[in-house]
Design a protein around this motif. Structure first.
Motif, PDB file in Angstrom:
ATOM      1  N   THR A  45       0.833  -1.205   0.000  1.00  0.00           N
ATOM      2  CA  THR A  45       0.000   0.000   0.000  1.00  0.00           C
ATOM      3  C   THR A  45       0.871   1.259   0.000  1.00  0.00           C
ATOM      4  OG1 THR A  45      -1.682  -1.263   1.162  1.00  0.00           O
ATOM      5  CG2 THR A  45      -1.960   1.114   1.127  1.00  0.00           C
ATOM      6  N   ASP A  64      -6.393  -2.528  -4.347  1.00  0.00           N
ATOM      7  CA  ASP A  64      -5.546  -3.095  -3.299  1.00  0.00           C
ATOM      8  C   ASP A  64      -6.308  -4.247  -2.634  1.00  0.00           C
ATOM      9  OD1 ASP A  64      -3.359  -3.367  -1.678  1.00  0.00           O
ATOM     10  OD2 ASP A  64      -3.655  -1.503  -0.558  1.00  0.00           O
ATOM     11  N   GLU A  65      -5.570  -5.276  -2.213  1.00  0.00           N
ATOM     12  CA  GLU A  65      -6.181  -6.486  -1.635  1.00  0.00           C
ATOM     13  C   GLU A  65      -7.146  -7.122  -2.636  1.00  0.00           C
ATOM     14  OE1 GLU A  65      -4.954  -7.652   0.974  1.00  0.00           O
ATOM     15  OE2 GLU A  65      -4.046  -5.940   1.982  1.00  0.00           O
TER      16      GLU A  65
HETATM   17 MG   LIG Z   1      -1.859  -2.903   2.336  1.00  0.00          MG
END
Ligand SMILES: [Mg+2]
Ligand SMILES: Nc1ncnc2c1ncn2[C@@H]1O[C@H](COP(=O)(O)OP(=O)(O)OP(=O)(O)O)[C@@H](O)[C@H]1O
Length: 375
Positions: free
Chosen positions: A50, A159-160
């Motif tokens: 991140t 993200d993820e």
């Molecule tokens: Mg992260």
């Protein structure tokens, strides 16, 4: 006012200017993005995905005029979740003139989207039976509209991303949109579970098969960690002294573990003084105490043959099949063979180029080592 604050952040993503040693990765990512290629970025948990993505988004906006959108898909489990996260991502990122434009575009879709407080999440709460799908389609189409309304190119990061794997049909839906976006948007799919990421991108039958260039984030170099730690100690009126070497040995290049240990070490050192080996030992012990509940929960989440395989790896120094160790643990080669890919799929362990395996988290490895010594 408190001015003497600990400079080592380890519990949330770090600011773009605090990211150590990822210049080449950021450049490479942006090269792909500007070239219109989609990228899938993989790294184990807490390797700094991140942080790196935020830095790439900042640089992409500043240097390439891209519209940055960071969508956090952590633990999403329904189409409504994804819709809300996507809407909130645009709401968070956009400012000024562009925000007004997007708001107008969203209003025109007539499906309840807005960058303000009364967006789709509020609507879905008021009307739980409302179908979120039209809103999701409208959000996924937004890059096309942005391009049409002023030649903007979007830089969208999921993200993820592996967490969408649990929502039936979502990868297909996503593909049906983004396959037409080569000219108007770039996508990065980041994930921390190699097994699920592979399932989404490397299975022939899946819609996103082969759709993105793979990139992997590795450990940090010792020299870079050492420079960063020494500098932050200096800037805050302390010296990291001889404690740096044992810290590097314990962290083994793991980004978050390095920062956690540096944070703890800094706590042990009074202003104007230098870290000693005793301070390091106290810091290390404090870190292990802090992590105990986390490791304990992680351990309980593994089945018995996975636990034994990790112990075998630890006792065998990366080789899980030593006969004496297997005998001691009452473990069969077959059970190890079955457990290894499961542990690799969740990034508890990784296969080394030189052969053998390593436990990804160096402090978990230490914790397992202690378990072995105790047993
Ligand atoms: Mg992260
Ligand atoms: N390049 C880096 N420079 C400095 N610190 C870093 C770097 N990469 C990671 N870290 C450390 O790791 C921590 C976690 O970073 P981040 O949240 O970006 O990782 P992540 O891979 O997204 O984690 P998660 O899997 O929990 O989402 C940060 O708080 C920071 O301490």
């Amino acid at each position: 006012m408190i001015t003497d604050v600990n400079p080592f952040v380890y519990s949330h993503p770090v600011a773009p200017e605090d990211v150590i040693d990822r210049d080449e990765e950021v450049r490479q990512l942006l090269r792909h993005v500007v070239g219109g290629h989609f990228v899938r970025l993989y790294a184990p948990r807490k390797y700094g995905k991140t942080s790196l993505l935020r830095r790439a988004l900042r640089d992409g906006e500043r240097d390439e005029g891209l519209v940055p959108v960071l969508v956090d898909l952590y633990r999403v489990s329904s189409v409504a979740d994804v819709t809300v996260r996507l809407e909130r991502a645009y709401a968070k990122e956009l400012k000024g003139e562009l925000r007004k434009r997007v708001e107008a575009l969203l209003q025109r879709t007539g499906v309840g989207l807005s960058l303000g407080a009364l967006g789709i999440s509020a609507r879905l709460q008021l009307e739980p039976r409302r179908d979120p799908l039209p809103a999701l389609h409208a959000l996924l189409e937004l890059p096309l509209r942005l391009d049409a309304s002023g030649g903007y190119r979007a830089f969208v990061v999921f993200d993820e991303f592996q967490d969408i794997g649990r929502i039936e049909g979502l990868d297909g839906l996503l593909r049906s949109h983004i396959q037409h976006h080569g000219e108007v948007a770039s996508y990065v799919f980041a994930g921390s579970e190699p097994g699920l990421m592979r399932l989404l991108f490397e299975t022939k039958e899946r819609p996103l098969y082969g759709a993105a260039v793979p990139m992997r984030l590795g450990r940090l170099a010792d020299a870079d960690i050492a420079g960063y730690v020494a500098e932050r100690f200096d800037l805050s009126g302390r010296s990291a002294g001889e404690a740096v070497n044992p810290l590097l040995r314990a962290a083994r290049g793991h980004p978050q573990r390095a920062m956690l240990l540096a944070h703890r070490l800094w706590e042990e050192v009074a202003p104007g003084t230098e870290a000693t080996i005793e301070a390091w030992e106290a810091a290390h012990a404090a870190a292990m105490r802090e992590l105990e509940p986390e490791f304990d929960a992680q351990w309980r989440g593994l089945d018995l043959s996975e636990q034994k395989t990790l112990r075998s790896l630890s006792l065998g120094d990366g080789s899980p099949y030593r006969s004496a160790v297997l005998r001691r643990l009452e473990l069969t080669k077959d059970a190890v063979r079955r457990a290894l890919p499961r542990l690799a799929a969740t990034a508890e362990i990784e296969e080394l180029d030189a052969g053998g395996y390593a436990i990804v988290d160096p402090l978990l490895a230490e914790w397992i080592g202690r378990l072995n010594d105790r047993a």
